[in-house]
Write a protein that holds these residues in place. Structure first.
Motif, mmCIF file in Angstrom:
data_model
loop_
_atom_site.group_PDB
_atom_site.id
_atom_site.type_symbol
_atom_site.label_atom_id
_atom_site.label_comp_id
_atom_site.label_asym_id
_atom_site.label_seq_id
_atom_site.Cartn_x
_atom_site.Cartn_y
_atom_site.Cartn_z
ATOM 1 N N THR A 43 9.510 -3.397 -6.609
ATOM 2 C CA THR A 43 10.475 -3.908 -7.584
ATOM 3 C C THR A 43 11.532 -4.750 -6.880
ATOM 4 O OG1 THR A 43 10.111 -1.983 -8.979
ATOM 5 C CG2 THR A 43 12.122 -3.225 -9.379
ATOM 6 N N GLY A 44 12.000 -4.240 -5.752
ATOM 7 C CA GLY A 44 12.979 -5.000 -4.975
ATOM 8 C C GLY A 44 12.397 -6.312 -4.487
ATOM 9 N N LEU A 45 11.163 -6.234 -4.022
ATOM 10 C CA LEU A 45 10.492 -7.437 -3.512
ATOM 11 C C LEU A 45 10.278 -8.450 -4.636
ATOM 12 C CD1 LEU A 45 9.117 -8.648 -0.995
ATOM 13 C CD2 LEU A 45 7.000 -7.589 -1.763
ATOM 14 N N ARG A 46 9.957 -7.931 -5.810
ATOM 15 C CA ARG A 46 9.711 -8.810 -6.973
ATOM 16 C C ARG A 46 10.940 -9.656 -7.284
ATOM 17 N NH1 ARG A 46 5.444 -10.917 -8.584
ATOM 18 N NH2 ARG A 46 6.799 -12.592 -7.891
ATOM 19 N N ILE A 47 12.107 -9.026 -7.151
ATOM 20 C CA ILE A 47 13.345 -9.747 -7.453
ATOM 21 C C ILE A 47 13.572 -10.855 -6.421
ATOM 22 C CG2 ILE A 47 15.860 -9.496 -7.642
ATOM 23 C CD1 ILE A 47 15.270 -6.543 -8.485
ATOM 24 N N ALA A 48 13.153 -10.573 -5.192
ATOM 25 C CA ALA A 48 13.428 -11.514 -4.102
ATOM 26 C C ALA A 48 12.384 -12.622 -3.989
ATOM 27 C CB ALA A 48 13.514 -10.752 -2.778
ATOM 28 N N LEU A 49 11.161 -12.342 -4.394
ATOM 29 C CA LEU A 49 10.069 -13.313 -4.201
ATOM 30 C C LEU A 49 10.113 -14.409 -5.266
ATOM 31 C CD1 LEU A 49 6.622 -11.563 -3.565
ATOM 32 C CD2 LEU A 49 7.941 -12.932 -1.958
ATOM 33 N N THR A 104 0.837 -1.206 0.000
ATOM 34 C CA THR A 104 0.000 0.000 0.000
ATOM 35 C C THR A 104 0.867 1.250 0.000
ATOM 36 O OG1 THR A 104 -0.117 -0.215 2.405
ATOM 37 C CG2 THR A 104 -2.024 -0.980 1.167
ATOM 38 N N GLY A 105 0.269 2.336 -0.455
ATOM 39 C CA GLY A 105 0.946 3.624 -0.432
ATOM 40 C C GLY A 105 0.420 4.475 0.709
ATOM 41 N N GLY A 164 4.574 7.326 -2.696
ATOM 42 C CA GLY A 164 5.045 7.295 -4.074
ATOM 43 C C GLY A 164 6.188 6.333 -4.330
ATOM 44 N N ARG A 165 6.692 5.730 -3.271
ATOM 45 C CA ARG A 165 7.895 4.897 -3.408
ATOM 46 C C ARG A 165 7.564 3.405 -3.395
ATOM 47 N NH1 ARG A 165 9.525 9.506 -4.903
ATOM 48 N NH2 ARG A 165 8.330 10.330 -3.214
ATOM 49 N N VAL A 166 6.278 3.078 -3.264
ATOM 50 C CA VAL A 166 5.912 1.680 -3.081
ATOM 51 C C VAL A 166 6.257 0.850 -4.325
ATOM 52 C CG1 VAL A 166 3.503 1.954 -3.797
ATOM 53 C CG2 VAL A 166 4.094 0.180 -2.161
ATOM 54 N N TYR A 167 6.308 1.507 -5.502
ATOM 55 C CA TYR A 167 6.639 0.786 -6.744
ATOM 56 C C TYR A 167 8.105 0.382 -6.734
ATOM 57 C CZ TYR A 167 2.735 3.839 -6.989
ATOM 58 O OH TYR A 167 1.613 4.508 -6.626
ATOM 59 N N ALA A 168 8.945 1.262 -6.207
ATOM 60 C CA ALA A 168 10.369 0.945 -6.100
ATOM 61 C C ALA A 168 10.582 -0.175 -5.077
ATOM 62 C CB ALA A 168 11.154 2.193 -5.704
ATOM 63 N N LEU A 169 9.838 -0.095 -3.959
ATOM 64 C CA LEU A 169 9.940 -1.152 -2.945
ATOM 65 C C LEU A 169 9.487 -2.484 -3.539
ATOM 66 C CD1 LEU A 169 8.401 0.699 0.134
ATOM 67 C CD2 LEU A 169 10.755 -0.027 -0.105
ATOM 68 N N LEU A 184 -0.712 -4.064 -5.440
ATOM 69 C CA LEU A 184 -0.574 -2.789 -4.733
ATOM 70 C C LEU A 184 -1.879 -2.008 -4.839
ATOM 71 C CD1 LEU A 184 2.864 -1.683 -6.280
ATOM 72 C CD2 LEU A 184 2.513 -3.083 -4.244
ATOM 73 N N THR A 185 -2.400 -1.566 -3.722
ATOM 74 C CA THR A 185 -3.548 -0.649 -3.762
ATOM 75 C C THR A 185 -3.038 0.718 -3.326
ATOM 76 O OG1 THR A 185 -4.144 -1.551 -1.600
ATOM 77 C CG2 THR A 185 -5.487 -2.237 -3.469
ATOM 78 N N VAL A 186 -3.063 1.648 -4.265
ATOM 79 C CA VAL A 186 -2.471 2.970 -4.034
ATOM 80 C C VAL A 186 -3.458 4.044 -4.466
ATOM 81 C CG1 VAL A 186 -0.154 2.069 -4.423
ATOM 82 C CG2 VAL A 186 -1.439 3.017 -6.331
ATOM 83 N N GLY A 187 -3.121 5.293 -4.164
ATOM 84 C CA GLY A 187 -4.003 6.399 -4.536
ATOM 85 C C GLY A 187 -3.533 7.120 -5.784
ATOM 86 N N ASP A 188 -4.343 8.065 -6.228
ATOM 87 C CA ASP A 188 -4.013 8.817 -7.444
ATOM 88 C C ASP A 188 -2.819 9.739 -7.232
ATOM 89 O OD1 ASP A 188 -6.363 9.608 -5.870
ATOM 90 O OD2 ASP A 188 -6.190 11.528 -6.887
#
Lengths: 282, 375
Positions: free
Chosen positions: A79-85, A49-50, A72-77, A93-97
């Motif tokens: 990305t890191g998680l994607r590499i590790a998972l 979440t953002g 605004g940084r949850v996409y970068a976080l 991700l549920t984020v706002g506008d």
């Protein structure tokens, strides 16, 4: 309690802290329904979440793993998680506008460019509603908010020939859809496709904010007024309408772009590339 | 003119009275209503300024930088995560010696998420080269904002000022305020006349690169300006008093410290509660006092030493923590007192993190434990 909520969400977090009349719960439920219909288990999804209404209301509601990012940084976080998972685990991700299309847009675009396997659900209440209702990146032109008491005058990402989904498509996203929260199963189907795409998927979901948006923009806190406004402006992509007659913002809903599984996914490409380079040294 | 306003509105009025010309900001609780009120003042025609809504706090400070180098008086405000996101630009602004004022409605930092008051956000920016002034009341926020422009723009200082007010406790709490007249403020704070500015007729370069041969001279100049700022802050406070009849002690504000055996050092709004406790303990005969640091940077070493002359124990109340050591102000106080012939002992207390209430009983407990300590 709802069957889905019992199965997938933490009972302590339901009902959420959303204001009465908030449309966010409609999106939340559709995402969980999509997960259920795909037969995914609590352990198959990591939920991020953002900040803002979407961040606060959906944070730590998922029974499985959750994480909250900085604004605004949850996409970068992610990305890191994607590499590790493990590749078969889903990241939703549920984020706002404001988070996605404002402060975090740079990170979002780079995730699209890399085609990182993420499903981003942008819960769009048409501005910064949790800080009191300031205008944002999708606030309709001319509408009043706390910070645009004489009407939104800045160009947004939605009108004047611009569409934020076009930018994301150009950036390299492989699945893009838009649905308003008041839509039904068609929105769930799009979210399912988004989750199944092994790459960057984004579903833009405008939803009603009764407390702040409706009060300023529509002059009423009656949920019926806000929901009617949304209903009148929810138009299917292939539906023929007199756009001039609408003369205002409207939300074209449906699947904008489906190039699912057409481009290499970032984490997988990265692993393959590293393995290939390492082979050269053996 | 007297009005019933909160700390954020007080700051907005000060920015109007200071005739700030460019305001750039991004919404964040509990700051947002400062810039909203500024926008409303512009809309009502009460203030002549350009207001820009930008895409992040980093961009907010960047936009202010750009406007300031062209000679405008600028303002921005933020809190917590927003301030953290500005970190790169904080050094950029202070290093380029841009005199500007930023209000920080103090709020704790994530993780875990919080929107409530503590000083971790601004204290973490202690070493960014900004002057930091902490205020106790909404009135002081207004007054200090006006003072801050005068301090920042003083040719001997040319250093940005962070005006720190506790989130909610000050930002969202109403009090009766005296709002100075525009005529008086104009006399107190004349228009900003930069010595160097971007002017297409006389080209200059901002944000230059500096090799190891000259970089230290820039930093030395910053340090010297900060040292000079001590006198300027005191003088501006006195000048303000001459104009408006209110002053705040310059760098530090003493309360019943002259013969105190135990002095409690504080920052910000909690000082009001501490004063109440001092009064009640004094009635019991306990010699206690409170010393509020108005400036954390430049650090008021000399004033602090003078104020705690009679103290056996100096207690420090920190609404922040330097993890792995102690409250930051406590470390600063210890360093400032080091080397005195008979220095008082310094005892640190970390309290009120993430908006936790600091009650009279807690402060009374601090004083009592200091009396009971066999130091």
């Amino acid at each position: 309690m709802d069957y889905l909520a019992t199965k997938y969400l933490r009972p302590r977090k339901i009902p959420s802290t959303a204001c009465s009349g908030c449309g966010l719960g409609q999106i939340h439920k559709k995402v969980v329904k999509a997960i259920d219909e795909l037969g995914l288990d609590v352990g198959d999804v990591v939920w991020g979440t953002g900040i803002g209404c979407a961040g606060r209301q959906t944070f730590a509601t998922w029974k499985g793993d959750n994480f909250a990012g900085t604004h605004g940084r949850v996409y970068a976080l992610a990305t890191g998680l994607r590499i590790a998972l493990p590749p078969n685990k889903k990241i939703i991700l549920t984020v706002g506008d404001g988070d996605a299309f404002g402060i975090g847009f740079n990170h979002l675009l780079n995730c699209a460019r890399r085609n990182v396997d993420l499903t981003v659900i942008v819960c769009d209440n048409l501005g910064y509603m949790s800080t009191g209702g300031q205008y944002g990146w999708t606030t309709p032109e001319g509408y009043r908010t706390d910070s645009s008491p004489y009407g939104m005058w800045e160009p947004n990402w939605m009108q004047g020939g611009r569409d934020v989904l076009n930018i994301l498509r150009e950036a390299g996203a492989t699945f893009l859809a838009r649905h308003t929260s008041i839509e039904g199963q068609e929105a769930v189907e799009s979210i399912k496709k988004a989750i199944l795409n092994k790459g960057f998927s984004l579903v833009h979901m405008p939803y009603p904010c009764v407390t702040n948006f409706a009060e300023r923009a529509l002059g009423s806190r009656r949920p019926a007024v806000m929901y009617k406004w949304f209903k009148e402006r929810t138009v299917k992509l292939n539906e023929r309408v007199d756009e001039k007659a609408l003369g205002d913002i409207y939300f074209r809903t449906g699947i904008y772009y489906d190039a699912s599984n057409s481009r290499p996914e970032f984490a997988e490409a990265l692993r393959n590339r590293v393995a290939e380079i390492q082979r050269r040294f053996r | 003119m007297r009005e019933y306003l909160n700390g954020n509105e007080a700051v907005a009025h000060a920015v109007r009275l200071a005739r700030a010309e460019v305001v750039a900001a991004y919404p964040i609780t509990p700051q947002s209503t400062i810039v909203e009120e500024i926008a409303a003042q512009i809309a009502r025609g009460e203030m002549e300024a350009e207001y820009i809504r930008v895409e992040s706090e980093h961009a907010a400070l960047a936009a202010c930088f750009g406007a300031a180098v062209s000679g405008s008086r600028v303002f921005t405000a933020t809190s917590s995560q927003g301030l953290a996101y500005m970190f790169e630009m904080l050094h950029y602004v202070s290093g380029a010696r841009i005199p500007m004022v930023m209000a920080v409605a103090n709020r704790g930092l994530a993780a875990p998420w919080t929107i409530w008051a503590d000083h971790q956000d601004s204290v973490s920016c202690r070493d960014t080269g900004w002057i930091q002034l902490y205020v106790e009341t909404a009135q002081e926020a207004l007054d200090t904002c006006l003072q801050a422009y005068k301090i920042a723009e003083d040719p001997r200082v040319l250093t940005p000022v962070m005006l720190c007010l506790d989130g909610y406790v000050l930002s969202h709490t109403e009090e009766i305020l005296d709002i100075p007249s525009q005529e008086d403020v104009d006399r107190f704070l004349p228009p900003y006349r930069p010595q160097v500015l971007v002017d297409t007729r006389r080209p200059v370069v901002f944000g230059v690169g500096a090799g190891p041969d000259i970089y230290p001279s820039f930093k030395k100049a910053q340090q010297e300006a900060m040292e000079r700022a001590k006198e300027v802050i005191k003088r501006v406070d006195e000048e303000f008093y001459a104009f408006f009849g209110r002053r705040y002690g310059g760098l530090v504000e003493e309360y019943r410290c002259h013969d105190a055996e135990v002095v409690l050092v504080t920052l910000g709004a909690i000082t009001g509660t501490a004063r109440e406790v001092v009064d009640s303990l004094r009635r019991e005969g306990a010699k206690v006092g409170v010393l509020r640091l108005r400036a954390l940077r430049p650090f008021p070493v000399e004033d602090l030493r003078e104020s705690v002359k009679s103290a056996r124990v100096v207690a420090v109340l920190d609404r922040n923590c330097s993890f792995g050591y102690e409250g930051v102000v406590c470390t600063e106080v210890k360093a400032a007192l080091f080397g005195l012939k008979q220095p008082p002992s310094v005892i640190g207390f970390v309290a009120g993190l993430g908006g936790q209430d600091i009650r009279k009983e807690n402060i009374e407990g601090i004083f009592r434990s200091c009396f009971n300590s066999d130091v």
